[in-house]
Design a protein around this motif. Structure first.
Motif, PDB file in Angstrom:
ATOM      1  N   ASN A 110      18.513  12.528  -3.064  1.00 50.80           N
ATOM      2  CA  ASN A 110      17.361  11.741  -2.647  1.00 50.80           C
ATOM      3  C   ASN A 110      17.418  10.330  -3.217  1.00 50.80           C
ATOM      4  O   ASN A 110      17.061   9.364  -2.556  1.00 50.80           O
ATOM      5  CB  ASN A 110      16.058  12.411  -3.087  1.00 50.80           C
ATOM      6  CG  ASN A 110      15.690  13.535  -2.158  1.00 50.80           C
ATOM      7  OD1 ASN A 110      15.619  13.347  -0.959  1.00 50.80           O
ATOM      8  ND2 ASN A 110      15.493  14.721  -2.720  1.00 50.80           N
ATOM      9  N   SER A 130       7.680   8.899  -7.793  1.00 52.20           N
ATOM     10  CA  SER A 130       6.422   8.208  -8.063  1.00 52.20           C
ATOM     11  C   SER A 130       5.702   8.819  -9.268  1.00 52.20           C
ATOM     12  O   SER A 130       5.702  10.029  -9.437  1.00 52.20           O
ATOM     13  CB  SER A 130       5.517   8.324  -6.836  1.00 52.20           C
ATOM     14  OG  SER A 130       4.215   7.875  -7.156  1.00 52.20           O
ATOM     15  N   PRO A 131       5.069   7.993 -10.082  1.00 56.01           N
ATOM     16  CA  PRO A 131       4.271   8.549 -11.181  1.00 56.01           C
ATOM     17  C   PRO A 131       3.159   9.467 -10.671  1.00 56.01           C
ATOM     18  O   PRO A 131       2.714  10.351 -11.391  1.00 56.01           O
ATOM     19  CB  PRO A 131       3.702   7.313 -11.871  1.00 56.01           C
ATOM     20  CG  PRO A 131       3.876   6.183 -10.923  1.00 56.01           C
ATOM     21  CD  PRO A 131       5.043   6.530 -10.062  1.00 56.01           C
ATOM     22  N   LEU A 132       2.725   9.243  -9.457  1.00 54.06           N
ATOM     23  CA  LEU A 132       1.679  10.115  -8.910  1.00 54.06           C
ATOM     24  C   LEU A 132       2.231  11.522  -8.697  1.00 54.06           C
ATOM     25  O   LEU A 132       1.499  12.486  -8.544  1.00 54.06           O
ATOM     26  CB  LEU A 132       1.153   9.556  -7.588  1.00 54.06           C
ATOM     27  CG  LEU A 132       0.629   8.119  -7.649  1.00 54.06           C
ATOM     28  CD1 LEU A 132       0.104   7.676  -6.291  1.00 54.06           C
ATOM     29  CD2 LEU A 132      -0.449   7.981  -8.703  1.00 54.06           C
ATOM     30  N   GLU A 146       4.410  12.108 -13.217  1.00 58.34           N
ATOM     31  CA  GLU A 146       3.997  11.588 -14.518  1.00 58.34           C
ATOM     32  C   GLU A 146       3.420  12.694 -15.407  1.00 58.34           C
ATOM     33  O   GLU A 146       3.782  12.784 -16.590  1.00 58.34           O
ATOM     34  CB  GLU A 146       2.992  10.451 -14.342  1.00 58.34           C
ATOM     35  CG  GLU A 146       2.732   9.687 -15.625  1.00 58.34           C
ATOM     36  CD  GLU A 146       1.849   8.469 -15.384  1.00 58.34           C
ATOM     37  OE1 GLU A 146       2.338   7.350 -15.552  1.00 58.34           O
ATOM     38  OE2 GLU A 146       0.668   8.652 -15.019  1.00 58.34           O
ATOM     39  N   ASN A 198       9.543   3.948 -10.303  1.00 57.09           N
ATOM     40  CA  ASN A 198       9.522   4.695  -9.041  1.00 57.09           C
ATOM     41  C   ASN A 198      10.690   4.253  -8.150  1.00 57.09           C
ATOM     42  O   ASN A 198      10.555   3.363  -7.312  1.00 57.09           O
ATOM     43  CB  ASN A 198       8.176   4.420  -8.354  1.00 57.09           C
ATOM     44  CG  ASN A 198       7.982   5.247  -7.103  1.00 57.09           C
ATOM     45  OD1 ASN A 198       8.925   5.857  -6.591  1.00 57.09           O
ATOM     46  ND2 ASN A 198       6.770   5.256  -6.589  1.00 57.09           N
ATOM     47  N   GLU A 228      10.376   6.985  -3.949  1.00 57.28           N
ATOM     48  CA  GLU A 228       9.441   6.576  -2.899  1.00 57.28           C
ATOM     49  C   GLU A 228       9.500   5.068  -2.622  1.00 57.28           C
ATOM     50  O   GLU A 228       9.346   4.634  -1.491  1.00 57.28           O
ATOM     51  CB  GLU A 228       8.004   6.958  -3.268  1.00 57.28           C
ATOM     52  CG  GLU A 228       7.681   8.432  -3.060  1.00 57.28           C
ATOM     53  CD  GLU A 228       8.068   9.293  -4.245  1.00 57.28           C
ATOM     54  OE1 GLU A 228       8.864   8.833  -5.102  1.00 57.28           O
ATOM     55  OE2 GLU A 228       7.595  10.441  -4.333  1.00 57.28           O
ATOM     56  N   HIS A 229       9.681   4.269  -3.696  1.00 57.25           N
ATOM     57  CA  HIS A 229       9.643   2.819  -3.511  1.00 57.25           C
ATOM     58  C   HIS A 229      11.022   2.200  -3.334  1.00 57.25           C
ATOM     59  O   HIS A 229      11.137   0.994  -3.133  1.00 57.25           O
ATOM     60  CB  HIS A 229       8.930   2.151  -4.688  1.00 57.25           C
ATOM     61  CG  HIS A 229       7.440   2.363  -4.664  1.00 57.25           C
ATOM     62  ND1 HIS A 229       6.553   1.617  -5.373  1.00 57.25           N
ATOM     63  CD2 HIS A 229       6.679   3.265  -3.979  1.00 57.25           C
ATOM     64  CE1 HIS A 229       5.313   2.029  -5.156  1.00 57.25           C
ATOM     65  NE2 HIS A 229       5.375   3.042  -4.314  1.00 57.25           N
ATOM     66  N   TRP A 281      14.181   5.871  -0.689  1.00 57.62           N
ATOM     67  CA  TRP A 281      13.698   6.386   0.593  1.00 57.62           C
ATOM     68  C   TRP A 281      13.330   5.286   1.585  1.00 57.62           C
ATOM     69  O   TRP A 281      13.030   5.555   2.736  1.00 57.62           O
ATOM     70  CB  TRP A 281      12.477   7.308   0.376  1.00 57.62           C
ATOM     71  CG  TRP A 281      12.869   8.697  -0.046  1.00 57.62           C
ATOM     72  CD1 TRP A 281      14.136   9.221  -0.094  1.00 57.62           C
ATOM     73  CD2 TRP A 281      11.989   9.748  -0.456  1.00 57.62           C
ATOM     74  NE1 TRP A 281      14.101  10.515  -0.520  1.00 57.62           N
ATOM     75  CE2 TRP A 281      12.791  10.879  -0.743  1.00 57.62           C
ATOM     76  CE3 TRP A 281      10.606   9.843  -0.609  1.00 57.62           C
ATOM     77  CZ2 TRP A 281      12.258  12.088  -1.179  1.00 57.62           C
ATOM     78  CZ3 TRP A 281      10.071  11.044  -1.036  1.00 57.62           C
ATOM     79  CH2 TRP A 281      10.895  12.160  -1.327  1.00 57.62           C
ATOM     80  N   VAL A 282      13.265   4.060   1.102  1.00 63.50           N
ATOM     81  CA  VAL A 282      12.790   3.000   2.000  1.00 63.50           C
ATOM     82  C   VAL A 282      13.793   1.856   2.161  1.00 63.50           C
ATOM     83  O   VAL A 282      13.538   0.914   2.900  1.00 63.50           O
ATOM     84  CB  VAL A 282      11.434   2.410   1.511  1.00 63.50           C
ATOM     85  CG1 VAL A 282      10.340   3.452   1.603  1.00 63.50           C
ATOM     86  CG2 VAL A 282      11.550   1.866   0.093  1.00 63.50           C
ATOM     87  N   THR A 283      14.912   1.939   1.442  1.00 62.65           N
ATOM     88  CA  THR A 283      15.862   0.830   1.482  1.00 62.65           C
ATOM     89  C   THR A 283      17.142   1.269   2.173  1.00 62.65           C
ATOM     90  O   THR A 283      17.843   2.165   1.673  1.00 62.65           O
ATOM     91  CB  THR A 283      16.177   0.360   0.040  1.00 62.65           C
ATOM     92  OG1 THR A 283      14.938   0.225  -0.656  1.00 62.65           O
ATOM     93  CG2 THR A 283      16.932  -0.954   0.039  1.00 62.65           C
ATOM     94  N   LYS A 343      17.270  -3.203  -6.636  1.00 65.06           N
ATOM     95  CA  LYS A 343      15.818  -3.040  -6.776  1.00 65.06           C
ATOM     96  C   LYS A 343      15.502  -2.019  -7.874  1.00 65.06           C
ATOM     97  O   LYS A 343      14.558  -2.198  -8.646  1.00 65.06           O
ATOM     98  CB  LYS A 343      15.204  -2.613  -5.441  1.00 65.06           C
ATOM     99  CG  LYS A 343      13.679  -2.631  -5.442  1.00 65.06           C
ATOM    100  CD  LYS A 343      13.101  -2.329  -4.066  1.00 65.06           C
ATOM    101  CE  LYS A 343      11.581  -2.186  -4.104  1.00 65.06           C
ATOM    102  NZ  LYS A 343      11.019  -1.770  -2.815  1.00 65.06           N
ATOM    103  N   LEU A 368      13.135  -2.502 -11.271  1.00 67.86           N
ATOM    104  CA  LEU A 368      11.995  -1.656 -11.643  1.00 67.86           C
ATOM    105  C   LEU A 368      12.208  -1.037 -13.028  1.00 67.86           C
ATOM    106  O   LEU A 368      11.268  -0.863 -13.801  1.00 67.86           O
ATOM    107  CB  LEU A 368      11.759  -0.574 -10.585  1.00 67.86           C
ATOM    108  CG  LEU A 368      11.354  -1.088  -9.192  1.00 67.86           C
ATOM    109  CD1 LEU A 368      11.061   0.079  -8.253  1.00 67.86           C
ATOM    110  CD2 LEU A 368      10.131  -1.998  -9.268  1.00 67.86           C
ATOM    111  N   PHE A 388      -7.638  12.795  -4.093  1.00 66.29           N
ATOM    112  CA  PHE A 388      -7.297  11.833  -5.141  1.00 66.29           C
ATOM    113  C   PHE A 388      -8.446  11.655  -6.122  1.00 66.29           C
ATOM    114  O   PHE A 388      -8.290  11.014  -7.143  1.00 66.29           O
ATOM    115  CB  PHE A 388      -6.883  10.495  -4.529  1.00 66.29           C
ATOM    116  CG  PHE A 388      -5.495  10.535  -3.960  1.00 66.29           C
ATOM    117  CD1 PHE A 388      -4.401  10.503  -4.814  1.00 66.29           C
ATOM    118  CD2 PHE A 388      -5.282  10.647  -2.604  1.00 66.29           C
ATOM    119  CE1 PHE A 388      -3.120  10.569  -4.313  1.00 66.29           C
ATOM    120  CE2 PHE A 388      -4.000  10.714  -2.088  1.00 66.29           C
ATOM    121  CZ  PHE A 388      -2.911  10.677  -2.941  1.00 66.29           C
TER     122      PHE A 388
END
Lengths: 327, 166, 668
Positions: free
Chosen positions: C25, C81-83, C86, C107, C110-111, C114-116, C125, C129, C548
């Motif tokens: 991943n 993600s920390p969500l 964490e 992160n 997710e950041h 998965w998006v790049t 990137k 981070l 949430f």
């Protein structure tokens, strides 16, 4: 034993900082009794050579006021730095750029155009502007180079202490001399004023309501100012909450809102941004239009929040995209 | 700057996303594998109301070419009205920046709900292209300011007298 | 603030950076080795490692070993993600006797991965981070969570099958439950159905015992005809205001004898009967249906002449021997303290008028599925008879699936129930009328226990199935056989031809939509919703009934379309989550609260009015502001405003964020 030698110098400033030394009144005699003033162009007839002739480090302290914005000022402060054990940035202009620092909203060309062509009282049909070098039959006449950007003293030379204020409050000036004479100075880099905001000593503090937010900001000429009540609570843009105390609330005592000459407290990185954040936070509205309506009373954000500190701000000056090739 | 250089310029954008809406939306964009340009780097804050305007200037000073702020939609703030407080500061900040000659496209406030992963993608891509068009933000470095670098002083003074560019 | 030792007290901070592959991943896009090498060069980093799955036991042990051996004293994990994880890593820190707040996540899944699309860019990137996390963590201080006791009562909002099941589960476990329902009775949609798929058991037979159990349960306070007016507080300690609308009948005196209803000056129904979805009319004083819970009459202020015009013989008052009718009843606000909240506010059906080409509201014999549910119900307005407006039995019936579902013009999502209930209605209609039934479907979706078998059964019952979305329904006959009929025009995609089927009656199988007031409701409870307006769960797989907002759980169709078995299962899950919270007895609050550095506070009061929770007060003695940590929720808006920098927020101090900015940008 000879007395320690000190020097005063002014760069881009109005002279008020030199004036405040005189404002010490009778106490100036104590100062004169304790030190030898060997350089003070505003008050006495000294020449640059008098400084050049000193040994390096021979001056105990140099008190330099004014922002730095010309090659001459640059040379002089470098010279003084070399000759001095301690350099005190004296007053707002040396500390954070001061009023002359607002010139950083423009570039030099724009300032020349304004000063030599556009001002209504100027008649300059030949478009004459000062040149840095001009050949005359008697020889070459020179003028210092005026910088495009105004700088604080510590952006040009290392500074040991800062005495804030426009001008610095007499009490703090006296206190500083005392400390110097007694050798009780705080660690280098210190600002010689209390590290807490003005509200702490403002006589109007007691009148603050718990809810400071405002539906409308007002300018001093628009209202009859209540002489007792917190000015910010009256809707005036008083920057007391953002500004270091030490002036004895000189302005707010006489019905004028604080404009921030003492600069920020030590926890704040950028005076104007913190001022902007605090003031915007007080706008009592959630609706976008209403927010705009309240905040449009801040007519000139730079002039309001950076009246004394534009060169010391993170942005430093009006943005000029660097053109490639000049880089 | 030539067109070629402009095309090669990769903007650096710092984003401040609130924990509850926009940061979650960015996570969702990830989970949904929505690809977007890598130029935006996210700093998580609990609420857009935490955004101190000092952070924006700090980012610019450190070399960011743009700053993106993401919060919950009006009325949706996890902390009731932190986003409105962010909006108040943003309004004044934007006016300040334009007074300082910084293009307003370099700073953007967006309301992005936790379910709007696609909006994260769209806003980041848009902002990257917008800032790419503006070119880099080269603030005059403070530390390198002295000695002043103006060499050809006389020529400039003369040019200025003729009304030319300095 | 904390009793834990400050790790940096004996020198420089020692930062460990742990980069996770997350299988492929992350590693599929990010050059993990390169980021680890880079992390090793960052200031204060003493250890940089990588591992396949950092969140797994061996991954956590890797970190714990370094902590125990003193190689590191603060930890950065670059993973998801920390969500997401964490809490996992904070627990791992605690297990290794380290303070859990000397921890930061970067992160990079997710950041980043998965998006790049570009591997190089993803790696760069990730480095940025990680640099940001390292830059801020050197400023982290040990913190401790504060514990707050949890109120053991629960609130359930919505008295449909989900709310009923959740309330009963909690009440059976000995918890006090407040069940709030906005209609005069509980039961929800399920009470309107005749049979339920796929077992065809009678809806009332399985629902009404649960309804009366709610009514009689000593642990349940049932407030019908009521709405939540406001919610304050936080997980474990919610303060809820409930608005009880006046029903003008005293609930404790009414026995549901119907005498008042019979005695009403209106001898016939005058207004649309909500329970029968408008198929019949009711009087101003009414009981929604004979099994209504509570079985208490209610007076509709819109149609009662006494309430509207203060002019009536008040025959109902005379008829009630118990004196239960009270025209002076006023709205009442009840205030309760609860520890957990379950939202089970359900759904509404799609308004078929929105698709004008289907002719609903224009042609008399076009019904929605919910209307037919009432029609086939033996207790319904027709006594279970399916007939046309003229009283005749239909000989042909068309059932149109996916009305307001699976269509980007209305709702793109599948209603998840219309295939199955259409099959059920097909069966019931055929059973009651012997009509020829045509089902128009896009796909037949029967993924559930016994569902496919039910479909097989219908096929054998000679119900007709035409695969194709219906284009139009009209009374425009082109051949004599179509005269006087409703003509359903659809492309039969199995045959590849446009067909016109003349029928006597059409059933529109409407989709499910969030309630009109779902947005107001979610704002009251401070939760999010999806694009479509369904309440948003915390995680679609791992936290499907949580939100949430801690302490607020979801049950049933308010979270998304669901059938009865799924709603009940989810209600049970939500009740279990609420119980887990309540039975723990306390909640630990994230210590990201604001605090005043007293020596810097000038007492300017900028912050006081900014706090939405009144957590900041002015200490008159000290002449400065002070923060009540128990009330502070950690938004930090006061910190951003504080002109002296005297207010700071734990985990988000100015300095930490400024460092993070430097870190994230320093690496280009």
């Amino acid at each position: 034993m000879s007395k320690p030698k000190v020097g005063f110098y002014w760069c881009a400033s109005c002279g008020g900082c030199d004036e405040v030394v005189v404002d010490l009144g009778a106490d100036i005699l104590k100062v004169v009794g304790a030190v030898d003033i060997v350089f003070w162009p505003v008050a006495m007839d000294f020449k640059r050579s008098d400084v050049e002739n000193l040994a390096d480090g021979e001056l105990a302290v140099s008190f330099i006021n004014g922002a730095v914005r010309s090659s001459e000022q640059h040379e002089m402060v470098e010279l003084l730095r070399r000759k001095s054990q301690l350099v005190v940035a004296f007053g707002s202009c040396a500390h954070t750029g001061g009023i002359p620092g607002l010139a950083n909203l423009f570039d030099r060309r724009a300032m020349f155009e304004e000063a030599f062509f556009n001002v209504p009282s100027v008649v300059n049909e030949e478009k004459v502007v000062p040149l840095e070098e001009y050949k005359t039959p008697q020889g070459i006449v020179t003028l210092p180079n005026l910088w495009n950007t105004v700088k604080t003293l510590d952006q040009v030379i290392p500074v040991d202490y800062y005495l804030p204020g426009c001008p610095p409050p007499v009490s703090l000036v006296g206190e500083m001399f005392n400390k110097i004479v007694k050798g009780e100075l705080p660690p280098r880099g210190s600002i010689l004023a209390p590290d807490i905001a003005l509200c702490d000593e403002c006589p109007r503090k007691e009148t603050k309501p718990d809810k400071m937010s405002q539906k409308e900001f007002k300018r001093p000429h628009e209202i009859m100012i209540d002489p007792e009540k917190c000015l910010l609570a009256q809707g005036l843009l008083c920057l007391g909450p953002i500004t270091r105390k030490g002036c004895g609330a000189a302005c707010t005592r006489v019905n004028m809102p604080c404009t921030g000459c003492m600069g920020p407290v030590s926890n704040v990185l950028d005076y104007g941004m913190k001022a902007l954040s605090a003031v915007a936070s007080l706008a009592d509205a959630n609706d976008e239009e209403e927010i705009e309506k309240i905040l449009c009373k801040v007519v000139d954000p730079v002039g309001t929040f950076y009246r004394y500190s534009l060169p010391a701000s993170l942005l430093h000056r009006h943005y000029q995209p660097v053109v490639q090739g000049e880089k | 700057m030539s067109d070629n250089d402009r095309n090669h310029f990769e903007p650096r954008i710092v984003a401040f996303f609130c924990n509850w809406c926009t940061y979650t939306a960015a996570d969702l964009a990830g989970t949904a594998r929505m690809t977007y340009s890598p130029n935006v780097r996210v700093i998580r804050i609990m609420c857009s109301g935490r955004l101190d305007p000092q952070f924006v200037l700090k980012a610019f000073r450190e070399g960011a070419d743009g700053v993106l702020i993401g919060g919950c939609h009006p009325g949706d703030c996890h902390y009731q009205e932190g986003n409105y407080k962010a909006l108040r500061r943003f309004k004044l900040l934007k006016r300040f920046l334009s007074q300082m000659g910084i293009e307003e496209e370099r700073i953007r406030l967006e309301w992005i709900a936790a379910s709007e992963g696609d909006k994260v993608q769209k806003v980041i891509n848009q902002m990257t292209e917008q800032v790419r068009k503006l070119g880099p933000l080269n603030l005059e470095p403070i530390s390198q300011m002295h000695p002043p670098k103006e060499k050809n002083v006389k020529a400039k003074a003369v040019a200025m007298a003729k009304g030319g560019a300095s | 603030m904390s009793t834990a030792k400050t790790p940096s007290s004996n020198g420089k901070p020692k930062v460990g950076v742990y980069v996770c592959h997350c299988g492929i991943n992350i590693a599929g896009k990010v050059n993990v080795q390169e980021t680890v090498d880079f992390a090793g060069t960052l200031p204060n980093v003493t250890v940089a490692r990588e591992y396949k799955f950092m969140c797994s036991d061996p991954g956590q042990e890797l970190i714990q070993k370094d902590l125990r051996e003193g190689l590191v004293d603060r930890v950065v994990v670059a993973s998801c993600s920390p969500l997401m994880h964490e809490p996992t890593f904070r627990r791992a820190m605690i297990a290794a006797d380290a303070n859990p707040f000397l921890f930061q996540m970067a992160n990079i899944r997710e950041h980043v991965s998965w998006v790049t699309p570009d591997k190089g860019a993803a790696t760069e990137k990730s480095k940025a981070l990680i640099a940001a996390a390292v830059a801020r963590i050197v400023l982290h201080k040990p913190l401790e969570k504060t514990r707050v006791p949890v109120n053991s009562n629960a609130l359930v909002v919505g008295g449909g099958i989900a709310g009923i099941h959740a309330a009963l589960t909690l009440a059976d476990a000995g918890r006090k439950v407040y069940l709030v329902e906005k209609e005069p009775t509980i039961g929800g949609h399920m009470a309107k159905f005749d049979k339920t798929f796929p077992t065809l058991d009678c809806s009332a037979c399985i629902l009404t015992p649960k309804m009366s159990a709610v009514r009689s349960h000593p642990n349940i306070t049932l407030w019908t005809y009521s709405e939540v007016a406001g919610v304050e507080g936080f997980v474990g300690n919610f303060n809820v205001k409930v608005r009880r609308k006046p029903r003008y009948v005293k609930e404790d005196l009414c026995v549901g004898c119907y005498e008042c209803v019979e005695a009403c000056v209106f001898k016939k129904g005058v207004t649309k009967d909500e329970f029968n979805v408008g198929l019949s009319k009711r009087r101003p004083i009414y009981i929604p249906f004979p099994q209504a819970t509570p079985l208490v009459a209610v007076i509709d202020p819109e149609s009662c002449v006494q309430i509207k015009r203060n002019k009536c013989k008040k025959t109902c008052v005379d008829a009630c021997e118990r004196g239960a009718i009270d025209f002076d009843q006023k709205e009442e606000i009840k205030e309760v303290e609860v520890g957990a909240i379950i939202l089970a506010t359900g759904f509404k059906t799609f308004d078929a008028r929105r698709i004008s080409r289907y002719g609903y509201g224009k042609y008399p014999n076009i019904y929605t599925s919910l209307e037919v549910e009432r029609m086939v119900n033996a207790a319904g307005p027709t006594g279970g008879e399916v007939h046309l407006k003229n009283g005749e039995k239909p000989r042909t019936v068309g059932i149109v699936h996916c009305v307001g579902s699976r269509d980007s013009r209305t709702n793109a999502y599948c209603s998840r129930v219309c295939c199955m209930y259409s099959l059920k209605l097909a069966h019931l209609i055929k059973e009651r009328t012997g009509a020829e039934v045509y089902n128009f479907y896009i796909d037949m979706r029967t993924p559930g226990k016994g569902y496919e078998e039910f479909y097989e059964k219908l096929l054998k019952e000679n119900v007709h199935f035409i695969r194709g979305r219906v284009a139009e329904i009209s009374d425009w006959a082109t051949i004599p056989e179509e005269e006087g009929k409703l003509v359903i025009r659809a492309e039969d995609t199995l045959v590849g031809a446009v067909r016109r089927i003349p029928v006597d009656m059409v059933v529109l199988s409407v989709g499910l939509e969030p309630h009109d007031d779902a947005d107001d409701v979610r704002r009251k409870f401070n939760i999010s919703c999806s694009h479509e307006g369904w309440f948003l769960e915390r995680h679609p797989k791992l936290a499907p009934v949580s939100t949430f907002t801690d302490g607020v759980f979801l049950a049933g169709a308010c979270q998304g379309p669901k059938d009865i078995p799924d709603s009940v299962a989810q209600a049970g899950a939500a009740a279990a989550e609420a119980l887990a919270l309540i039975d723990k007895g306390y909640v630990e609050l994230e210590p990201n609260t604001a605090y005043v550095q007293e020596e810097f506070c000038s007492g300017c009061k900028t912050c006081v009015a900014l706090c939405p929770y009144s957590a900041i007060s002015f200490n008159v003695e000290k002449n400065i502001s002070s923060v009540n940590g128990a009330l502070c929720k950690g938004c930090g808006t006061c910190v951003a405003a504080c002109p002296s920098g005297a207010l700071q927020q734990n985990l988000f101090t100015d300095e930490q964020i400024l460092h993070e900015i430097e870190g994230v940008i320093s690496y280009v």
